[in-house]
Design an enzyme around this catalytic site. Structure first.
Site, PDB file in Angstrom:
ATOM      1  CG  HIS A 138      -0.105   0.046   2.513  1.00  0.00           C
ATOM      2  ND1 HIS A 138       0.328  -1.094   3.149  1.00  0.00           N
ATOM      3  CD2 HIS A 138       0.370   1.083   3.238  1.00  0.00           C
ATOM      4  CE1 HIS A 138       1.021  -0.759   4.222  1.00  0.00           C
ATOM      5  NE2 HIS A 138       1.071   0.561   4.299  1.00  0.00           N
ATOM      6  CG  HIS A 183       6.876   5.398   0.815  1.00  0.00           C
ATOM      7  ND1 HIS A 183       6.382   6.389   1.634  1.00  0.00           N
ATOM      8  CD2 HIS A 183       6.938   4.273   1.566  1.00  0.00           C
ATOM      9  CE1 HIS A 183       6.174   5.890   2.837  1.00  0.00           C
ATOM     10  NE2 HIS A 183       6.495   4.608   2.835  1.00  0.00           N
ATOM     11  CB  THR A 243       0.855   5.289   4.405  1.00  0.00           C
ATOM     12  OG1 THR A 243       1.183   3.939   4.737  1.00  0.00           O
ATOM     13  CG2 THR A 243       0.151   5.945   5.589  1.00  0.00           C
TER      14      THR A 243
HETATM   15  P1  2AM Z   1       4.787   2.994   5.429  1.00  0.00           P
HETATM   16  O1  2AM Z   1       3.730   3.938   4.952  1.00  0.00           O
HETATM   17  O2  2AM Z   1       6.149   3.458   5.114  1.00  0.00           O
HETATM   18  O3  2AM Z   1       4.605   1.605   4.932  1.00  0.00           O
HETATM   19  C1  2AM Z   1       1.216   1.086   9.528  1.00  0.00           C
HETATM   20  O4  2AM Z   1       2.272   1.180  10.408  1.00  0.00           O
HETATM   21  C2  2AM Z   1       1.486   1.876   8.254  1.00  0.00           C
HETATM   22  O5  2AM Z   1       1.541   3.266   8.527  1.00  0.00           O
HETATM   23  C3  2AM Z   1       2.776   1.521   7.577  1.00  0.00           C
HETATM   24  O6  2AM Z   1       2.469   1.391   6.223  1.00  0.00           O
HETATM   25  C4  2AM Z   1       3.723   2.646   7.922  1.00  0.00           C
HETATM   26  O7  2AM Z   1       4.739   2.968   7.041  1.00  0.00           O
HETATM   27  C5  2AM Z   1       2.780   3.796   8.166  1.00  0.00           C
HETATM   28  N1  2AM Z   1       3.256   4.631   9.272  1.00  0.00           N
HETATM   29  C6  2AM Z   1       3.554   4.232  10.534  1.00  0.00           C
HETATM   30  N2  2AM Z   1       3.877   5.286  11.298  1.00  0.00           N
HETATM   31  C7  2AM Z   1       3.790   6.385  10.524  1.00  0.00           C
HETATM   32  C8  2AM Z   1       3.999   7.784  10.730  1.00  0.00           C
HETATM   33  N3  2AM Z   1       4.366   8.261  11.916  1.00  0.00           N
HETATM   34  N4  2AM Z   1       3.826   8.605   9.680  1.00  0.00           N
HETATM   35  C9  2AM Z   1       3.458   8.142   8.485  1.00  0.00           C
HETATM   36  N5  2AM Z   1       3.243   6.842   8.215  1.00  0.00           N
HETATM   37  C10 2AM Z   1       3.394   5.966   9.220  1.00  0.00           C
END
Ligand code: 2AM
Length: 219
Positions: A66, A150, A68
């Protein structure tokens, strides 16, 4: 109404229907760790052998792919509620989107794909996502919105996926500052550039388009 009682998710994002990009990335890792140029800089990676590292083994992933948009932490993250209430977010929930992947990057911590968002997609990007990273990555706040977008494809041991976006920003800050990196090789997929400290960037010759669904995760 009933929807107001539904709690805020862990995070929102675009979820891929297929993981073909992961296969592409794994093939790239296989090529990368066999290059002399990579072996020359092996000391950048915290590995014990001095000769080689199997990057496919080095990185792990256990999540569905995914990109985010907003990490909400069930409402505890700053701006989570506002994001969940945005019209664009509510109207787009459950809809299908094509994302354009324009680069792959590898660091001693993470491997990921850069997502280049179009204008409609930027409407789902939280206003201060890139600025929030400023503390971790100085200079990130001055990059264009959506720079952090990303897909995490893998993390080294003890590294959390949140690091992938920070590693991408870190490379983009270098580029923004005029650092070109060292052109290592023109590969079939694109041009491979090395920045110091184990940072590798493969800019794709042809962007890869992936089908996704805008949704969220509660678990
Ligand atoms: P990612 O987007 O790099 O994959 C659950 O942990 C998801 O939320 C993951 O996909 C993670 O990284 C993202 N995530 C976790 N903490 C975060 C943060 N503080 N800011 C943005 N994305 C975060």
């Amino acid at each position: 109404g009933v929807y107001e009682k539904v709690s805020i998710p862990l995070f929102y994002g675009w979820f891929l229907f297929q993981d073909k990009i992961k296969c592409t990335a794994m093939d790239f890792l296989k090529t990368l760790d066999s290059l002399d140029a990579f072996k020359k800089h092996l000391a950048d990676f915290p590995v014990e052998t001095e000769k080689e590292v199997d990057l496919e083994q080095y990185f792990h992933s256990s999540w569905s792919l995914h990109c985010t948009t907003k990490f909400c932490a069930y409402g505890k993250a700053q701006g989570a509620k506002e994001y969940a209430e945005k019209t664009a977010v509510q109207e787009s929930y459950g809809s299908v989107w094509e994302l354009s992947l324009t680069a792959l990057f590898v660091t001693p911590r993470t491997v990921g794909a850069r997502v280049s968002l179009n204008e409609a997609q930027l409407a789902l990007w939280p206003a201060d996502a890139d600025k929030e990273a400023e503390a971790a990555v100085p200079g990130a706040g001055a990059l264009p919105p959506g720079s952090r977008a990303h897909i995490s494809l893998g993390c080294a041991e003890k590294v959390e996926p949140v690091q992938t976006g920070l590693d991408l920003l870190d490379i983009l800050v270098l580029q923004q500052a005029g650092q070109q990196g060292e052109l290592v090789e023109e590969m079939e997929l694109g041009s491979l550039v090395y920045f110091d400290k184990g940072r590798w960037l493969l800019t794709l010759r042809e962007p890869v388009s992936v089908k996704t669904c805008f949704s969220s995760v509660y678990k």
